[in-house]
Write a protein that holds these residues in place. Structure first.
Motif, PDB file in Angstrom:
ATOM      1  N   ASP A 102      16.348 107.460 -11.041  1.00  0.00           N
ATOM      2  CA  ASP A 102      16.491 108.894 -11.287  1.00  0.00           C
ATOM      3  C   ASP A 102      15.340 109.649 -10.638  1.00  0.00           C
ATOM      4  O   ASP A 102      15.530 110.703 -10.020  1.00  0.00           O
ATOM      5  CB  ASP A 102      16.543 109.175 -12.793  1.00  0.00           C
ATOM      6  CG  ASP A 102      16.674 110.656 -13.112  1.00  0.00           C
ATOM      7  OD1 ASP A 102      17.483 111.341 -12.450  1.00  0.00           O
ATOM      8  OD2 ASP A 102      15.977 111.126 -14.032  1.00  0.00           O
ATOM      9  N   LEU A 139      15.942 109.853  -6.857  1.00  0.00           N
ATOM     10  CA  LEU A 139      16.980 110.833  -6.537  1.00  0.00           C
ATOM     11  C   LEU A 139      16.437 112.251  -6.629  1.00  0.00           C
ATOM     12  O   LEU A 139      16.683 113.085  -5.746  1.00  0.00           O
ATOM     13  CB  LEU A 139      18.171 110.658  -7.484  1.00  0.00           C
ATOM     14  CG  LEU A 139      19.008 109.399  -7.266  1.00  0.00           C
ATOM     15  CD1 LEU A 139      19.945 109.177  -8.449  1.00  0.00           C
ATOM     16  CD2 LEU A 139      19.798 109.504  -5.969  1.00  0.00           C
ATOM     17  N   GLN A 140      15.700 112.540  -7.691  1.00  0.00           N
ATOM     18  CA  GLN A 140      15.137 113.883  -7.844  1.00  0.00           C
ATOM     19  C   GLN A 140      14.085 114.170  -6.771  1.00  0.00           C
ATOM     20  O   GLN A 140      13.970 115.288  -6.271  1.00  0.00           O
ATOM     21  CB  GLN A 140      14.537 114.059  -9.241  1.00  0.00           C
ATOM     22  CG  GLN A 140      15.581 114.111 -10.345  1.00  0.00           C
ATOM     23  CD  GLN A 140      14.994 114.545 -11.672  1.00  0.00           C
ATOM     24  OE1 GLN A 140      14.238 115.512 -11.738  1.00  0.00           O
ATOM     25  NE2 GLN A 140      15.352 113.831 -12.739  1.00  0.00           N
ATOM     26  N   LEU A 192      14.037 112.937  -3.711  1.00  0.00           N
ATOM     27  CA  LEU A 192      14.752 113.216  -2.467  1.00  0.00           C
ATOM     28  C   LEU A 192      15.172 114.687  -2.404  1.00  0.00           C
ATOM     29  O   LEU A 192      14.962 115.358  -1.393  1.00  0.00           O
ATOM     30  CB  LEU A 192      15.991 112.324  -2.350  1.00  0.00           C
ATOM     31  CG  LEU A 192      15.783 110.900  -1.850  1.00  0.00           C
ATOM     32  CD1 LEU A 192      17.035 110.065  -2.076  1.00  0.00           C
ATOM     33  CD2 LEU A 192      15.398 110.902  -0.370  1.00  0.00           C
ATOM     34  N   ARG A 193      15.760 115.173  -3.498  1.00  0.00           N
ATOM     35  CA  ARG A 193      16.209 116.574  -3.525  1.00  0.00           C
ATOM     36  C   ARG A 193      15.026 117.527  -3.421  1.00  0.00           C
ATOM     37  O   ARG A 193      15.082 118.526  -2.698  1.00  0.00           O
ATOM     38  CB  ARG A 193      17.004 116.830  -4.807  1.00  0.00           C
ATOM     39  CG  ARG A 193      18.311 116.039  -4.855  1.00  0.00           C
ATOM     40  CD  ARG A 193      19.070 116.246  -6.161  1.00  0.00           C
ATOM     41  NE  ARG A 193      20.080 115.204  -6.319  1.00  0.00           N
ATOM     42  CZ  ARG A 193      20.146 114.368  -7.340  1.00  0.00           C
ATOM     43  NH1 ARG A 193      19.301 114.456  -8.342  1.00  0.00           N
ATOM     44  NH2 ARG A 193      21.095 113.447  -7.379  1.00  0.00           N
ATOM     45  N   GLU A 221      15.272 119.515   0.208  1.00  0.00           N
ATOM     46  CA  GLU A 221      15.934 120.822   0.151  1.00  0.00           C
ATOM     47  C   GLU A 221      15.159 121.878   0.956  1.00  0.00           C
ATOM     48  O   GLU A 221      15.754 122.564   1.792  1.00  0.00           O
ATOM     49  CB  GLU A 221      16.125 121.276  -1.302  1.00  0.00           C
ATOM     50  CG  GLU A 221      16.848 122.611  -1.435  1.00  0.00           C
ATOM     51  CD  GLU A 221      18.242 122.630  -0.802  1.00  0.00           C
ATOM     52  OE1 GLU A 221      18.643 123.690  -0.282  1.00  0.00           O
ATOM     53  OE2 GLU A 221      18.929 121.587  -0.800  1.00  0.00           O
ATOM     54  N   ALA A 240      23.825 105.255  -5.649  1.00  0.00           N
ATOM     55  CA  ALA A 240      23.440 106.658  -5.880  1.00  0.00           C
ATOM     56  C   ALA A 240      22.403 107.107  -4.854  1.00  0.00           C
ATOM     57  O   ALA A 240      22.508 108.206  -4.287  1.00  0.00           O
ATOM     58  CB  ALA A 240      22.898 106.828  -7.300  1.00  0.00           C
ATOM     59  N   ILE A 241      21.398 106.276  -4.604  1.00  0.00           N
ATOM     60  CA  ILE A 241      20.382 106.624  -3.601  1.00  0.00           C
ATOM     61  C   ILE A 241      21.005 106.643  -2.213  1.00  0.00           C
ATOM     62  O   ILE A 241      20.747 107.549  -1.417  1.00  0.00           O
ATOM     63  CB  ILE A 241      19.184 105.655  -3.676  1.00  0.00           C
ATOM     64  CG1 ILE A 241      18.390 105.904  -4.979  1.00  0.00           C
ATOM     65  CG2 ILE A 241      18.272 105.821  -2.459  1.00  0.00           C
ATOM     66  CD1 ILE A 241      17.247 104.936  -5.213  1.00  0.00           C
ATOM     67  N   GLU A 259      22.908 109.847  -1.782  1.00  0.00           N
ATOM     68  CA  GLU A 259      22.024 111.024  -1.662  1.00  0.00           C
ATOM     69  C   GLU A 259      21.395 111.083  -0.277  1.00  0.00           C
ATOM     70  O   GLU A 259      21.330 112.148   0.346  1.00  0.00           O
ATOM     71  CB  GLU A 259      20.939 110.981  -2.736  1.00  0.00           C
ATOM     72  CG  GLU A 259      20.097 112.239  -2.811  1.00  0.00           C
ATOM     73  CD  GLU A 259      20.868 113.472  -3.238  1.00  0.00           C
ATOM     74  OE1 GLU A 259      20.516 114.586  -2.774  1.00  0.00           O
ATOM     75  OE2 GLU A 259      21.842 113.358  -4.018  1.00  0.00           O
ATOM     76  N   ALA A 294      24.045 112.174   2.169  1.00  0.00           N
ATOM     77  CA  ALA A 294      24.360 113.600   2.035  1.00  0.00           C
ATOM     78  C   ALA A 294      23.300 114.465   2.714  1.00  0.00           C
ATOM     79  O   ALA A 294      23.622 115.463   3.376  1.00  0.00           O
ATOM     80  CB  ALA A 294      24.482 113.971   0.558  1.00  0.00           C
ATOM     81  N   ILE A 295      22.036 114.085   2.572  1.00  0.00           N
ATOM     82  CA  ILE A 295      20.949 114.851   3.210  1.00  0.00           C
ATOM     83  C   ILE A 295      21.064 114.749   4.730  1.00  0.00           C
ATOM     84  O   ILE A 295      20.994 115.758   5.445  1.00  0.00           O
ATOM     85  CB  ILE A 295      19.582 114.327   2.727  1.00  0.00           C
ATOM     86  CG1 ILE A 295      19.370 114.714   1.258  1.00  0.00           C
ATOM     87  CG2 ILE A 295      18.449 114.877   3.602  1.00  0.00           C
ATOM     88  CD1 ILE A 295      18.202 114.016   0.585  1.00  0.00           C
TER      89      ILE A 295
END
Length: 197
Positions: A54, A57-58, A60-61, A65, A122-123, A126, A129-130
């Motif tokens: 978790d 993932l956070q 990365l965002r 972003e 999940a990773i 992500e 997606a980036i």
């Protein structure tokens, strides 16, 4: 505790923890090392993050972003032609590395993707997606270049955007391995030849 202080502590853990994880890898970075780098108790980590996955993932965002927004703004700058936007953006990055005494690149997304993309769906999703969002921004700019005659009319802009994005990631990997910015100059020279009528 007010929400600003809570957000600042979370941001601090994300920033310092991402540095640790980039340097030591996902498996090499323990929660204890992350909280030590941030100067917070271990309980703070689990207050904000349910697990190390978790956290990753956070992080990365949090990290990407703003970078994606800067990329989108640079490639959407109407004051420059589309070709000039693309070449100018990558030229600035190459100059940034050239100014370093010992060119080096620590890439959080690269480190995570190599180590965790297959182990953590999940990773992997992500990261993909980036990278896809970055390629999509580039494709939009390439389509504008094509419409203005700066790129061949028969060029597949989606394929070209994907190739450029992958080539840049590869160049950064070579930079990390060799600490020699010449590979980035090679990338820029080839990019100039790829994006022309």
């Amino acid at each position: 505790m007010n929400s600003r202080v809570r957000l600042d502590k979370r941001d601090l853990i994300l920033a310092k923890g991402a540095e640790v994880m980039t340097r030591r890898g996902y498996h090499g970075a323990g929660v204890q090392e992350i909280v030590q780098a941030a100067g917070v108790p271990k309980g703070s980590f689990y207050h904000y993050f349910s697990s190390k996955e978790d956290f990753a993932l956070q992080a990365l965002r949090q990290l990407y972003e703003p970078r994606l927004q800067r990329y989108e703004q640079a490639l959407g700058n109407a004051a420059l032609s589309p070709r000039a936007r693309i070449l100018g953006y990558y030229q600035e990055l190459v100059e940034h590395f050239a100014r370093q005494e010992r060119p080096e690149h620590h890439c959080f997304i690269g480190s995570l993707s190599f180590e965790m993309a297959e182990l953590s769906p999940a990773i992997g999703a992500e990261v993909d997606a980036i990278l896809q969002r970055s390629a999509d921004s580039l494709q939009r700019c390439l389509l504008q270049a094509q419409a203005l005659g700066e790129l061949r009319a028969d060029e597949d802009c989606g394929n070209l955007a994907s190739f450029i994005a992958s080539a840049w990631q590869g160049a950064l990997t070579r930079l990390k391995v060799a600490s020699n910015a010449r590979v980035l100059d090679d990338f820029l020279q080839r990019l100039q030849r790829l994006i022309q009528p």
